[in-house]
Design an enzyme around this catalytic site. Structure first.
Site, mmCIF file in Angstrom:
data_model
loop_
_atom_site.group_PDB
_atom_site.id
_atom_site.type_symbol
_atom_site.label_atom_id
_atom_site.label_comp_id
_atom_site.label_asym_id
_atom_site.label_seq_id
_atom_site.Cartn_x
_atom_site.Cartn_y
_atom_site.Cartn_z
ATOM 1 N N ARG A 27 0.818 -1.220 0.000
ATOM 2 C CA ARG A 27 0.000 0.000 0.000
ATOM 3 C C ARG A 27 0.855 1.275 0.000
ATOM 4 O O ARG A 27 0.469 2.281 0.596
ATOM 5 C CB ARG A 27 -0.960 0.030 1.201
ATOM 6 C CG ARG A 27 -2.014 -1.066 1.191
ATOM 7 C CD ARG A 27 -3.143 -0.699 0.244
ATOM 8 N NE ARG A 27 -4.252 -1.624 0.351
ATOM 9 C CZ ARG A 27 -5.337 -1.422 1.090
ATOM 10 N NH1 ARG A 27 -5.482 -0.327 1.789
ATOM 11 N NH2 ARG A 27 -6.294 -2.313 1.110
ATOM 12 N N ARG A 31 -3.333 6.886 0.736
ATOM 13 C CA ARG A 31 -3.805 8.061 1.476
ATOM 14 C C ARG A 31 -2.810 8.763 2.378
ATOM 15 O O ARG A 31 -3.039 9.906 2.756
ATOM 16 C CB ARG A 31 -5.044 7.672 2.303
ATOM 17 C CG ARG A 31 -6.281 7.527 1.455
ATOM 18 C CD ARG A 31 -7.382 6.869 2.242
ATOM 19 N NE ARG A 31 -6.951 5.533 2.618
ATOM 20 C CZ ARG A 31 -7.716 4.650 3.246
ATOM 21 N NH1 ARG A 31 -8.926 4.973 3.611
ATOM 22 N NH2 ARG A 31 -7.258 3.452 3.523
ATOM 23 N N ARG A 40 -6.557 11.829 -6.121
ATOM 24 C CA ARG A 40 -7.732 10.982 -5.836
ATOM 25 C C ARG A 40 -9.024 11.788 -6.014
ATOM 26 O O ARG A 40 -10.044 11.265 -6.475
ATOM 27 C CB ARG A 40 -7.612 10.424 -4.413
ATOM 28 C CG ARG A 40 -8.836 9.686 -3.869
ATOM 29 C CD ARG A 40 -9.145 8.413 -4.610
ATOM 30 N NE ARG A 40 -10.416 7.854 -4.147
ATOM 31 C CZ ARG A 40 -11.595 8.253 -4.586
ATOM 32 N NH1 ARG A 40 -11.698 9.193 -5.501
ATOM 33 N NH2 ARG A 40 -12.706 7.704 -4.128
ATOM 34 N N ASP A 77 -6.891 -2.474 -7.276
ATOM 35 C CA ASP A 77 -7.457 -3.111 -6.088
ATOM 36 C C ASP A 77 -7.802 -4.552 -6.418
ATOM 37 O O ASP A 77 -8.097 -4.869 -7.580
ATOM 38 C CB ASP A 77 -8.704 -2.373 -5.599
ATOM 39 C CG ASP A 77 -9.019 -2.756 -4.161
ATOM 40 O OD1 ASP A 77 -8.421 -2.166 -3.236
ATOM 41 O OD2 ASP A 77 -9.815 -3.690 -3.957
ATOM 42 N N TYR A 153 -15.070 -11.236 0.278
ATOM 43 C CA TYR A 153 -15.793 -9.985 -0.016
ATOM 44 C C TYR A 153 -17.004 -10.261 -0.905
ATOM 45 O O TYR A 153 -18.054 -9.636 -0.750
ATOM 46 C CB TYR A 153 -14.853 -8.964 -0.675
ATOM 47 C CG TYR A 153 -13.790 -8.463 0.273
ATOM 48 C CD1 TYR A 153 -14.062 -7.439 1.184
ATOM 49 C CD2 TYR A 153 -12.518 -9.031 0.293
ATOM 50 C CE1 TYR A 153 -13.096 -6.996 2.076
ATOM 51 C CE2 TYR A 153 -11.540 -8.588 1.187
ATOM 52 C CZ TYR A 153 -11.840 -7.580 2.075
ATOM 53 O OH TYR A 153 -10.886 -7.150 2.959
#
Ligand code: CP3
Length: 345
Positions: A27, A31, A40, A77, A153
Site C-alpha cells: 500500500r 492516502r 484521488r 485493487d 468480499y
C-alpha cells in the site's frame, strides 16, 4: 545486463543476496501521501480512479518519485476482479468495500465466466504507462487477490473480522463455493498474465484472510488455489516471478515449498523472522515483515524492529517490506527514515 541497471528487487527474487535488501511497502501508494489525496479527488469514485490509466499510473509512480523504493506496485485493487465479473462493487468512503452478496448458485451463475476486458484493458494500459515511466532499475509488481480473500468480499458483501459468512457458506454450499473458487483461479491467471505481458516483472497474490481457516480448509481454499494460479501463470509466462502473501498462515507457511512456481513468501507481522529464516527453505525468498504500527510510531521502537528483521535475514535473499499495508496516518519522515536505515546496511 550489468548489476547497475538491473533491479535489486529482481536480483533478490532470483535468489541473489545483495549488500542491503531491496525495499517496497504494501500500500505504498495511497492516502498517507498528500500527492495521492490530491489526484484521488479527480475521480468520482475509487473504482473510477482504478480504471483510469492516467490516474492509476500516476498514483503508482508517486511513491517511487518521492522515496525511491526499489519496486513499484500497480495502483489498483483486488476487487476489480469481481467488478469485472459483473458483481456490483462500490467503495463507501470511510467504510470500505460494499458488494451485492453472492448467496447461492443462481447468483454465481449470473456472473460472467471471464472478466470484462473493456474494464480490464484499462488496468493493463496503466501497467504499460507505468513501465514506460519507471527507471530501468525500479521493478514493477502486478497483483491479484487470492481466490479465498476475494471470495470473502464476494460472499459477505463487505469486509468482516472473522470471515464467518464465507466460512459458513463454504461448509453449507461446498459445491457452489468450489465453482466460485475455480472461476476466480481462472480469471486471476488471466489477470496476472495480462499484467506481466503489459510490463509487470513480478506479481504478488494477496491472501489477506488466509489466517482464519482450519487446516483442511486452508489447504483446500488457500493453498491449492494459490498454487494453481502460480502454475497457470507460469504455463503461459514460464519465468514469471510470483510472491505469495498468505497473511496469518503461521506454521503452515512451509507448505508453500511444495511448489516450484512460487519464488517468494510474504511474511505478516505475526511471524518471528528468526523462525522464518530457520524453518522456510532457502529456495524461498522471504519478504517482510515490519509492523505497520512500528512505522507509524517511529522512534527507538521502529529502529529496534527494523534491526531485528535485518539481522534475522542477513545472508539470505530478503525483500524488506511491512507485514501488512502502510497505515494512512503514517508520518512521511518515518518512511524516509526507514529507507535510510535499511540502506545504511
Ligand atoms: O499497495 C499499493 O500501493 C497498491 C494498491 C492496492 C490497493 N489495494 C489500493 C487501495 C493494493 C495492492 C490493494 C490490495 C487490497 N485491496 C487487499 C489486499 C491487501 C490487504 O490490505 O489486505 C484488500 C483486502 C483490498 C480490498 C480493499 N480495498 C479494502 C478492504 C479497502 C478499504 C480499506 C481501506 O484501506 O480503505 C480498499 C480500498 C483501497 N484500496 C484504498 C487504496 C489506496 C483506499 C481507498 C481510497 O484511497 O479512498
Amino acid at each position: 545486463m550489468s548489476t547497475q541497471s538491473r533491479s535489486k528487487f529482481l536480483a533478490t527474487l532470483d535468489g541473489h543476496v545483495t549488500s542491503t535488501p531491496p525495499v517496497w511497502l504494501m500500500r505504498q501508494a495511497g492516502r498517507y501521501l498528500p500527492e495521492y489525496r490530491e489526484i484521488r479527488a479527480k475521480a468520482p469514485s475509487f473504482l473510477d480512479f482504478c480504471y483510469d490509466p492516467q490516474l492509476a499510473s500516476e498514483a503508482t509512480v508517486q511513491p517511487i518519485e518521492r522515496f525511491g523504493f526499489d519496486a513499484a506496485i500497480l495502483f489498483s485493487d483486488i476487487l476489480v476482479v469481481p467488478d469485472a465479473l459483473g458483481q456490483h462493487v462500490r467503495f463507501e468512503t470511510g467504510e470500505g468495500p460494499r458488494l451485492t452478496p453472492i448467496s447461492n448458485a443462481a447468483d454465481l451463475k449470473a456472473l460472467r465466466e471471464t472478466s470484462d476486458q473493456g474494464k480490464m484493458s484499462r488496468v493493463y494500459e496503466a501497467v504499460e504507462r507505468v513501465r514506460a515511466r519507471l527507471p530501468q532499475d525500479v521493478a514493477l509488481i502486478g497483483f491479484c487477490g487470492a481466490p479465498w480473500t476475494v471470495a470473502t468480499y464476494m460472499i459477505a458483501g463487505q469486509g468482516t473480522s472473522d470471515q464467518a459468512p464465507t466460512r459458513r457458506f463454504a461448509y453449507e454450499q461446498a459445491d457452489v463455493f468450489k465453482a466460485l473458487i475455480d472461476r476466480l483461479v481462472h480469471v486471476s491467471i488471466e489477470h496476472l498474465v495480462q499484467q506481466l505481458k503489459a510490463g509487470a516483472q513480478a506479481v504478488q497474490i494477496f491472501d489477506s484472510w488466509a489466517g482464519v481457516l482450519p487446516i483442511a480448509e486452508f489447504e483446500r481454499w488457500c493453498l491449492a488455489p494459490v498454487l494453481a494460479i502460480a502454475k497457470g501463470v507460469r504455463a503461459q509466462v514460464p519465468n514469471a516471478k510470483i510472491i505469495a502473501f498468505p497473511r496469518g498462515s503461521g506454521v503452515n507457511l512451509p507448505q508453500f515449498e511444495i511448489s516450484d512456481d512460487i519464488q517468494a513468501l510474504g511474511l505478516d507481522t505475526s511471524i518471528d523472522p528468526h523462525w522464518a529464516a530457520r524453518h522456510i527453505d532457502r529456495k524461498m525468498v522471504l519478504q517482510g515483515n515490519l509492523d505497520p504500527l512500528a512505522l507509524l510510531a517511529g522512534g527507538r521502537g521502529l529502529d529496534e524492529a527494523i534491526d531485528r528483521i535485518l539481522t534475522a535475514f542477513r545472508g539470505r535473499a530478503h525483500i524488506f517490506n511491512l507485514g501488512h499495508g502502510i497505515l494512512p496516518p503514517t508520518p512521511i519522515p518515518h518512511v524516509e527514515h526507514l529507507l535510510r536505515r535499511i540502506r545504511a546496511g
